[in-house]
Design a protein around this motif. Structure first.
Motif, PDB file in Angstrom:
ATOM      1  N   GLU A 255       0.826  -1.211   0.000  1.00  0.00           N
ATOM      2  CA  GLU A 255       0.000   0.000   0.000  1.00  0.00           C
ATOM      3  C   GLU A 255       0.858   1.258   0.000  1.00  0.00           C
ATOM      4  OE1 GLU A 255      -2.598  -0.291   3.322  1.00  0.00           O
ATOM      5  OE2 GLU A 255      -4.140  -1.376   2.205  1.00  0.00           O
ATOM      6  N   ARG A 256       1.980   1.224   0.710  1.00  0.00           N
ATOM      7  CA  ARG A 256       2.875   2.388   0.684  1.00  0.00           C
ATOM      8  C   ARG A 256       3.423   2.627  -0.719  1.00  0.00           C
ATOM      9  NH1 ARG A 256       6.698   1.995   6.122  1.00  0.00           N
ATOM     10  NH2 ARG A 256       5.125   2.737   7.610  1.00  0.00           N
ATOM     11  N   SER A 259       0.442   3.841  -2.996  1.00  0.00           N
ATOM     12  CA  SER A 259       0.052   5.216  -2.676  1.00  0.00           C
ATOM     13  C   SER A 259       1.080   6.216  -3.174  1.00  0.00           C
ATOM     14  CB  SER A 259      -0.143   5.371  -1.170  1.00  0.00           C
ATOM     15  OG  SER A 259       1.081   5.140  -0.486  1.00  0.00           O
ATOM     16  N   THR A 262       0.310   6.642  -6.846  1.00  0.00           N
ATOM     17  CA  THR A 262      -1.021   7.177  -7.143  1.00  0.00           C
ATOM     18  C   THR A 262      -1.023   8.690  -6.948  1.00  0.00           C
ATOM     19  OG1 THR A 262      -2.000   5.116  -6.335  1.00  0.00           O
ATOM     20  CG2 THR A 262      -3.463   7.019  -6.565  1.00  0.00           C
ATOM     21  N   CYS A 267      -6.070   9.609  -4.501  1.00  0.00           N
ATOM     22  CA  CYS A 267      -5.712   8.749  -3.373  1.00  0.00           C
ATOM     23  C   CYS A 267      -6.635   9.040  -2.192  1.00  0.00           C
ATOM     24  CB  CYS A 267      -4.255   8.987  -2.975  1.00  0.00           C
ATOM     25  SG  CYS A 267      -3.575   7.715  -1.908  1.00  0.00           S
ATOM     26  N   ASP A 268      -6.904   8.041  -1.382  1.00  0.00           N
ATOM     27  CA  ASP A 268      -7.801   8.173  -0.240  1.00  0.00           C
ATOM     28  C   ASP A 268      -7.138   9.037   0.835  1.00  0.00           C
ATOM     29  OD1 ASP A 268      -9.684   7.925   1.701  1.00  0.00           O
ATOM     30  OD2 ASP A 268      -9.276   5.822   2.175  1.00  0.00           O
ATOM     31  N   THR A 272      -4.458   5.320   3.050  1.00  0.00           N
ATOM     32  CA  THR A 272      -3.013   5.169   2.884  1.00  0.00           C
ATOM     33  C   THR A 272      -2.308   6.484   2.589  1.00  0.00           C
ATOM     34  OG1 THR A 272      -3.376   4.634   0.543  1.00  0.00           O
ATOM     35  CG2 THR A 272      -3.267   2.791   2.094  1.00  0.00           C
ATOM     36  N   CYS A 273      -3.020   7.487   2.072  1.00  0.00           N
ATOM     37  CA  CYS A 273      -2.379   8.765   1.719  1.00  0.00           C
ATOM     38  C   CYS A 273      -2.485   9.803   2.833  1.00  0.00           C
ATOM     39  CB  CYS A 273      -3.005   9.331   0.447  1.00  0.00           C
ATOM     40  SG  CYS A 273      -2.611   8.392  -1.038  1.00  0.00           S
TER      41      CYS A 273
END
Length: 462
Positions: A255-256, A259, A262, A267-268, A272-273
């Motif tokens: 996920e890192r 993200s 992205t 990004c959310d 994760t962001c």
């Protein structure tokens, strides 16, 4: 016209400063003073920023704003003791200590991995008696340390000693592989299982060692392929519970990476962001000159790990671009000085160890700041000298002490110190005199013997 001629005849400011800078750098102990000045200022800035980032939360939690900075100051004092001890140790003692430090680091890493494995298997709670494991930390009762930080020092000293002993044999793959590569593979598994960021720093350190040793490029290509494959396996292992990962949960390492790739607008911001968005907000709020030391607001629970991994964002918010430039300039001076010490050292061990220490500090700073500003994925590494953290600060200052010892042992510096030795009490309190280097070769000391003509002297034929 006369004014124009006067301005043309007058030398520019840069032409006036360059001879003075060259003169200062040409002094025998310039490397030593540059190292002490840059690292000392970075330590002072770090203590100031840790107090700024923790004082409000510490006061809200315990009613004492100095709770966190007090422990950091204690670690700084321990680090200065480590600096003093390492500055006094000769190169031969450091070479002898390298294998023991590496052995202790490997044993501690094995204990950490075993405790994590037992916790994953639901056997115990990650502890055996007074020994407890928590992420990258190993607790022995009230004492805590990070074995990965100790592994950096061990690899510097042990690796430099091994490579210096091999000498010209490094051109052969078999000589390079034994015993260096098996230990590197073991560290890759033990360190990377829990801490991928520290493993990347260790790989950078090893690359610095091999580069200073003059290893051929094909070895770097092979090491790069193996390193990328290993990093991919460690990322995949997070799904099986590696590090802070949990079986059946999303892979936090993957996920890192995703993200980072992205765009922020897609990004959310609550997922994760979140950390990178809050860090960018702190940098944006700071502007050129910052909001003022201690006046930043995003450290009050908005920026995660504001006193550790993301302290550079707090520096940007409170001191602005100017403060960040000062930190970057000091780190650049430290990097220049470390590589200068390596280049001017006549002993192979000192040259290799200085290159490895400098590569380690530079790589860790680049990975940390690159993650904060969004140029690299977030890895959770502290910023050397600036971030809060006990083991990292003590180990970093001890490494600076080794560099200081190597700087005093430069040929010109050693001759200057022995030519005008300091008083005995200064040598006892601060540092002993370095050994004198071998005399310079200025050509043949005596003219070559002339051959006798045949038949002259004893009458015998040649």
């Amino acid at each position: 016209m006369a004014d124009d001629r006067t301005q043309k005849a007058r030398p520019s400011l840069s032409r006036q400063l360059m001879p003075a800078v060259h003169g200062l750098l040409a002094r025998p102990l310039s490397s030593y003073y540059l190292l002490i000045a840059s690292s000392g200022l970075l330590l002072l800035i770090g203590l100031t920023m840790v107090f700024s980032a923790t004082s409000v939360k510490a006061y809200a939690a315990s009613g004492n704003a100095f709770a966190d900075i007090s422990s950091q100051a204690v670690y700084a004092l321990l680090g200065l003791v480590g600096f003093w001890v390492c500055q006094r140790l000769p190169a031969q003692t450091l070479r002898t200590l390298g294998k023991y430090i590496m052995g202790v680091a490997i044993v501690l890493l094995v204990i950490l991995a075993v405790l994590h494995a037992l916790a994953s298997a639901k056997i115990g709670k990650g502890s055996i008696g007074p020994i407890k494991a928590e992420l990258n930390w190993l607790y022995f009762g009230p004492v805590s340390l990070q074995p990965g930080e100790l592994a950096k020092v061990g690899m510097v000293l042990w690796g430099a000693d091994v490579i210096a002993r091999k000498g010209p044999k490094l051109g052969h793959w078999r000589e390079l592989a034994m015993p260096l590569f098996p230990v590197i593979g073991l560290l890759f598994v033990l360190v990377g299982y829990n801490d991928l960021g520290t493993m990347l720093v260790l790989l950078s350190l090893i690359v610095g060692l091999l580069w200073a040793a003059g290893v051929r490029m094909r070895f770097f290509a092979a090491l790069g392929v193996l390193g990328l494959a290993g990093v991919g396996l460690l990322i995949a292992a997070a799904s099986r519970g590696a590090g802070s990962g949990t079986t059946g949960q999303p892979n936090y390492r993957l996920e890192r990476l995703t993200s980072f790739l992205t765009p922020l607008d897609k990004c959310d911001p609550n997922g994760t962001c979140y950390q990178i968005i809050q860090g960018r907000s702190a940098i944006f709020e700071g502007g050129w000159f910052g909001v003022g030391l201690g006046k930043g607001a995003l450290k009050w629970g908005w920026v995660p790990e504001a006193d550790n991994d993301f302290i550079f964002a707090i520096v940007a918010e409170e001191l602005g671009v100017v403060g960040c430039a000062v930190v970057l300039a000091l780190l650049s001076v430290l990097a220049y000085t470390g590589f200068r010490i390596a280049r001017r050292s006549s002993d192979p061990f000192r040259r290799l160890a200085a290159s490895a220490i400098t590569t380690w500090l530079v790589a860790q700073a680049v990975i940390n700041m690159g993650g904060v500003v969004g140029l690299l994925p977030i890895t959770g590494l502290p910023l050397p000298f600036i971030s809060a953290g006990g083991t990292a600060l003590v180990v970093t200052l001890a490494a600076i002490g080794m560099l200081a010892s190597f700087a005093r042992a430069e040929p010109d510096a050693a001759r200057a110190l022995n030519a005008r030795p300091t008083p005995r009490w200064v040598r006892l309190v601060w540092a002993p005199l370095p050994p004198l280097p071998p005399p310079r070769r200025t050509g043949s000391a005596r003219p070559p013997a002339q051959k006798k003509p045949v038949g002259v002297g004893d009458g015998r034929r040649r």
